[in-house]
Design a protein around this motif. Structure first.
Motif, mmCIF file in Angstrom:
data_model
loop_
_atom_site.group_PDB
_atom_site.id
_atom_site.type_symbol
_atom_site.label_atom_id
_atom_site.label_comp_id
_atom_site.label_asym_id
_atom_site.label_seq_id
_atom_site.Cartn_x
_atom_site.Cartn_y
_atom_site.Cartn_z
ATOM 1 N N PRO A 201 0.788 -1.232 0.000
ATOM 2 C CA PRO A 201 0.000 0.000 0.000
ATOM 3 C C PRO A 201 0.820 1.281 0.000
ATOM 4 O O PRO A 201 0.281 2.361 -0.192
ATOM 5 C CB PRO A 201 -0.818 -0.117 1.290
ATOM 6 N N GLY A 202 2.138 1.180 0.237
ATOM 7 C CA GLY A 202 2.980 2.360 0.224
ATOM 8 C C GLY A 202 3.081 3.077 1.551
ATOM 9 O O GLY A 202 3.947 3.933 1.734
ATOM 10 N N THR A 203 2.214 2.734 2.499
ATOM 11 C CA THR A 203 2.191 3.418 3.790
ATOM 12 C C THR A 203 2.925 2.650 4.886
ATOM 13 O O THR A 203 3.192 3.198 5.948
ATOM 14 C CB THR A 203 0.742 3.644 4.239
ATOM 15 N N HIS A 204 3.199 1.380 4.650
ATOM 16 C CA HIS A 204 3.961 0.576 5.595
ATOM 17 C C HIS A 204 4.506 -0.644 4.854
ATOM 18 O O HIS A 204 4.093 -0.957 3.739
ATOM 19 C CB HIS A 204 3.098 0.138 6.788
ATOM 20 N N LEU A 205 5.456 -1.317 5.482
ATOM 21 C CA LEU A 205 6.048 -2.512 4.891
ATOM 22 C C LEU A 205 5.219 -3.741 5.231
ATOM 23 O O LEU A 205 4.698 -3.869 6.338
ATOM 24 C CB LEU A 205 7.471 -2.717 5.416
ATOM 25 N N LEU A 206 5.136 -4.648 4.283
ATOM 26 C CA LEU A 206 4.569 -5.960 4.553
ATOM 27 C C LEU A 206 5.649 -6.822 5.209
ATOM 28 O O LEU A 206 6.828 -6.454 5.239
ATOM 29 C CB LEU A 206 4.109 -6.608 3.253
ATOM 30 N N PRO A 207 5.288 -7.977 5.761
ATOM 31 C CA PRO A 207 6.308 -8.887 6.286
ATOM 32 C C PRO A 207 7.306 -9.279 5.195
ATOM 33 O O PRO A 207 6.941 -9.410 4.025
ATOM 34 C CB PRO A 207 5.498 -10.096 6.753
ATOM 35 N N PHE A 208 8.562 -9.448 5.568
ATOM 36 C CA PHE A 208 9.615 -9.854 4.640
ATOM 37 C C PHE A 208 9.816 -11.363 4.721
ATOM 38 O O PHE A 208 9.946 -11.925 5.821
ATOM 39 C CB PHE A 208 10.941 -9.171 4.996
ATOM 40 N N ALA B 167 15.991 1.439 -0.024
ATOM 41 C CA ALA B 167 14.717 2.092 0.276
ATOM 42 C C ALA B 167 14.293 2.919 -0.929
ATOM 43 O O ALA B 167 14.997 3.848 -1.330
ATOM 44 C CB ALA B 167 14.843 2.986 1.507
ATOM 45 N N ILE B 168 13.163 2.551 -1.526
ATOM 46 C CA ILE B 168 12.575 3.350 -2.612
ATOM 47 C C ILE B 168 11.508 4.233 -1.982
ATOM 48 O O ILE B 168 10.515 3.742 -1.445
ATOM 49 C CB ILE B 168 11.957 2.460 -3.701
ATOM 50 N N ASP B 169 11.720 5.537 -2.064
ATOM 51 C CA ASP B 169 10.878 6.487 -1.339
ATOM 52 C C ASP B 169 10.117 7.379 -2.329
ATOM 53 O O ASP B 169 10.724 8.190 -3.033
ATOM 54 C CB ASP B 169 11.763 7.334 -0.423
ATOM 55 N N TYR B 170 8.792 7.215 -2.362
ATOM 56 C CA TYR B 170 7.942 8.056 -3.207
ATOM 57 C C TYR B 170 7.409 9.269 -2.451
ATOM 58 O O TYR B 170 6.544 9.993 -2.964
ATOM 59 C CB TYR B 170 6.776 7.230 -3.759
ATOM 60 N N GLY B 171 7.907 9.486 -1.250
ATOM 61 C CA GLY B 171 7.545 10.665 -0.488
ATOM 62 C C GLY B 171 6.055 10.747 -0.212
ATOM 63 O O GLY B 171 5.398 9.758 0.130
ATOM 64 N N ASN B 172 5.507 11.956 -0.372
ATOM 65 C CA ASN B 172 4.092 12.173 -0.082
ATOM 66 C C ASN B 172 3.158 11.445 -1.040
ATOM 67 O O ASN B 172 1.962 11.329 -0.775
ATOM 68 C CB ASN B 172 3.778 13.668 -0.120
ATOM 69 N N GLY C 57 1.717 15.886 -13.601
ATOM 70 C CA GLY C 57 2.945 16.349 -12.974
ATOM 71 C C GLY C 57 4.013 15.284 -12.896
ATOM 72 O O GLY C 57 3.858 14.160 -13.365
ATOM 73 N N THR C 58 5.133 15.664 -12.306
ATOM 74 C CA THR C 58 6.251 14.741 -12.145
ATOM 75 C C THR C 58 6.178 14.061 -10.789
ATOM 76 O O THR C 58 5.422 14.470 -9.903
ATOM 77 C CB THR C 58 7.599 15.474 -12.280
ATOM 78 N N LEU C 59 6.991 13.021 -10.624
ATOM 79 C CA LEU C 59 6.986 12.210 -9.406
ATOM 80 C C LEU C 59 8.417 12.118 -8.854
ATOM 81 O O LEU C 59 9.222 11.337 -9.351
ATOM 82 C CB LEU C 59 6.460 10.807 -9.712
ATOM 83 N N PRO C 60 8.744 12.902 -7.835
ATOM 84 C CA PRO C 60 10.070 12.778 -7.231
ATOM 85 C C PRO C 60 10.212 11.426 -6.525
ATOM 86 O O PRO C 60 9.327 11.025 -5.765
ATOM 87 C CB PRO C 60 10.117 13.926 -6.217
#
Length: 230
Positions: free
Chosen positions: A126-133, A154-159, A183-186
């Motif tokens: 979901p992008g808001t937390h990590l699933l189990p590894f 760590a791949i970080d899509y920020g907000n 728009g663009t995606l930092p």
């Protein structure tokens, strides 16, 4: 346009930079503006990354030159061909008794020049937390004949992380939605320091998850509400 250059370069030099360039260009066209720190990853490196979206392949492959581990059924032949050009390692993830064979296949890839990325969550989240590894494929580092570094990424899509997250949404709908995004995606890719190889694969997996969670400012809860640890 890139295919003839890639084929010729691969035939003459036995290796080609064009797959990673293609992935980087595709990420740029879609709107991703990638900043990578901590790299480049050296050969014989196993990258352990969080997995938010299909965009991760373009972002990480284009910025680090890594190959990936994939399920053995990718659907459309063109997608399979493109994955082949980037030396993708195919495994049967549903074949639980073949875990050792999967790790050996990954180990063989680690003995070549490209770093190899594993997404131990096993699926996008979901992008808001990590699933189990899952720890299974980290055993590949012990089977390789080369000295293998294990580095979290760590791949970080920020907000935009929750917006980018591919979870509970049909694939086609997700692709259309992201391609129509304005728009663009930092995106920030952080290749973190190598892990101490003293621990077993489950300890290393936990260390990788904690390191990624810390960089993404996520709570590192092993009992995530989504997924099951294996």
């Amino acid at each position: 346009m890139l295919a003839p250059a890639h084929v010729a370069t691969k035939w003459l030099a036995r290796r080609s930079p064009w797959p990673s360039r293609f992935l980087a260009a595709a990420a740029w066209i879609i709107g991703a503006r990638v900043r990578c720190s901590g790299g480049p990853a050296s050969p014989h490196t196993l990258l352990v990354s969080n997995h938010t979206s299909w965009l991760d392949i373009l972002v990480l492959g284009g910025s680090t030159g890594t190959t990936f581990i994939s399920k053995d059924e990718l659907g459309h032949p063109l997608i399979h061909w493109l994955a082949d050009q980037n030396a993708t390692v195919y495994v049967k993830r549903t074949h639980r008794k073949g875990a050792k064979d999967q790790a050996i296949a990954v180990a063989a890839a680690l003995e070549r020049e490209k770093p190899v990325t594993v997404f131990p969550e096993g699926t996008t989240g979901p992008g808001t937390h990590l699933l189990p590894f899952r720890s299974t494929l980290l055993e590949a580092a012990n089977y390789a004949s080369k000295e293998v570094e294990i580095r979290p990424v760590a791949i970080d899509y920020g907000n935009a992380a929750a917006e980018i997250g591919w979870y509970h949404e049909p694939g086609k709908a997700n692709i259309v939605r992201l391609l129509n995004r304005a728009g663009t995606l930092p995106v920030r890719v952080q290749v973190l320091p190598p892990l101490d190889r003293a621990g077993d694969r489950k300890q290393l997996t936990a260390l990788a998850r904690d390191a990624i969670a810390s960089r993404l400012d996520f709570k590192s809860d092993a009992h995530s509400p989504i997924g099951v640890v294996e």
